[in-house]
Design a protein around this motif. Structure first.
Motif: not given
Ligand code: FAD
Length: 317
Positions: A206-208, A231-233, A246-251, A264-266, A268-271, A283-285, A302-304
């Motif tokens: 994910g974005r982390g 990966c997340s969206k 891209h995996v999740g509700q829309t992936g 990945i934060s988790g 609802i749309q990802h879960l 794995i999340n910090n 820390d993932a790294f």
């Molecule tokens: P973030 O929410 O930014 O989370 C990043 C996480 O990384 C955080 O929990 C943080 O604590 C952690 N992190 C940061 N640095 C580190 C580190 N060094 N080590 C370990 N952890 C770290 N999302 C999907 O994934 N799939 C979908 O299909 C999807 N469909 C959607 C549909 C709609 C209609 C909408 C509105 C949203 C959708 N989303 C979907 C987006 C979703 O709501 C979240 O915004 C997205 O999943 C967040 O992605 P993320 O967890 O990668 O990023």
């Protein structure tokens, strides 16, 4: 009378889901006291199906059916169901089967239950347990039509080896131009990587992970585990990874045995898209990350730091 099962193949080889739906069909056939007939399209060797309970294979060899065509495949399956007097027809929940099943239901005037996760609770009427609200709940559905089509969720029933006679018969369905009104072109990308749909293990970032330059460790972990990468969206939206990941509700939906979510934060749309996976590791910090509530195992770190140590350890096995 028999239970009919659509066994999917690609380039002549059966997919794992074909063996899983064959296993499920055997389970249903035992409940009904009947045999299992599979329909295979241009499969090279159908003998494996017997290992998973198929008593008879109707082998369709037709160059026009080399590529999946929902209308023509549905028509062929409907003809097979009538020929075999099948009251229950089993399909998987692959993208192709989801496309085909409603067409088959119309052809056979059959009720169709999708996302089924267990053998029927009852066979008269066919009563099945299905997931609802993107895997957050179950419902029990009765199919009251004469014929029932059951769409079995991937990994829900598993593979069950058994003994069956496995006879083979050529089957030539009558197909006309009305069966080929839609022509879907597919592009096959040559890759030696495990695809998300077939993967037992998925490693997802994910974005982390901060940027595409850090995906080396995700790929290395996936290599060590023989896993697919996902990966997340936002990660695919930002172009860090291809959209196909891209995996999740829309992936893409994931129903792997093991899903490892890194940074990945988790949401609802990802879960919603990965809930069907059997074991989830996070794995999340941030200890407050919502993913920990959905996870079976979690590492707060820390993932790294965590991921390279995990790779090092796994390499010693
Ligand atoms: P973030 O929410 O930014 O989370 C990043 C996480 O990384 C955080 O929990 C943080 O604590 C952690 N992190 C940061 N640095 C580190 C580190 N060094 N080590 C370990 N952890 C770290 N999302 C999907 O994934 N799939 C979908 O299909 C999807 N469909 C959607 C549909 C709609 C209609 C909408 C509105 C949203 C959708 N989303 C979907 C987006 C979703 O709501 C979240 O915004 C997205 O999943 C967040 O992605 P993320 O967890 O990668 O990023």
């Amino acid at each position: 009378m028999s239970v009919l099962v659509y066994t999917e193949s690609e380039q002549g080889q059966f997919k794992k889901t074909a063996l899983e739906v064959a296993s499920y069909a055997k389970g249903v056939a035992k409940m009904l006291g009947v045999s299992v007939t599979a329909v295979a399209f241009n499969a090279e060797d159908t003998s494996t199906l017997a290992t998973y309970g198929v008593d008879k294979v109707l082998n369709v060899k037709n160059d026009k059916l080399e590529k999946f065509n929902a209308e023509a495949y549905a028509d062929a399956l409907a003809q097979a169901a009538k020929k075999e007097d099948a009251k229950v027809i089993i399909v998987s929940q692959s993208a192709n089967a989801k496309y085909l099943a409603p067409l088959l239901a119309v052809d056979l005037e059959a009720g169709y239950a999708s996302n089924v996760v267990a053998l029927p609770e009852n066979t008269s009427p066919v009563t099945v347990k299905r997931t609802a609200f993107t895997n957050k709940a179950f419902n029990i559905t009765e199919i009251t039509t004469d014929r029932a089509i059951i769409g079995v969720s991937k990994n829900a029933y598993g593979l069950h080896e058994t003994e069956a006679s496995g006879t083979n018969e050529d089957f030539i369905p009558e197909l006309g131009s009305e069966d080929f009104t839609v022509n879907v072109e597919s592009v096959d990308k040559a890759t030696d990587k495990v695809t998300i749909a077939d993967a037992e293990v998925v490693v997802s970032g994910g974005r982390g992970l901060k940027g595409p330059e850090n995906w080396g460790m995700i790929e290395e972990l996936a290599d060590v585990l023989g896993a697919a990468t996902a990966c997340s969206k936002p990660v695919s939206d930002m172009g860090w990874r291809p959209h196909s990941e891209h995996v999740g509700q829309t992936g893409k939906p994931v129903a792997s045995n093991l899903y490892i979510a890194i940074g990945i934060s988790g949401a609802i749309q990802h879960l919603a898209g990965i809930n069907a996976s059997k074991t989830k590791v996070v794995i999340n910090n941030d200890p407050e990350a919502p993913f920990f509530k959905a996870a079976d195992y979690g590492v707060v770190g820390d993932a790294f730091e965590v991921v390279p140590k995990l790779i090092e350890k796994l390499k010693t096995f």
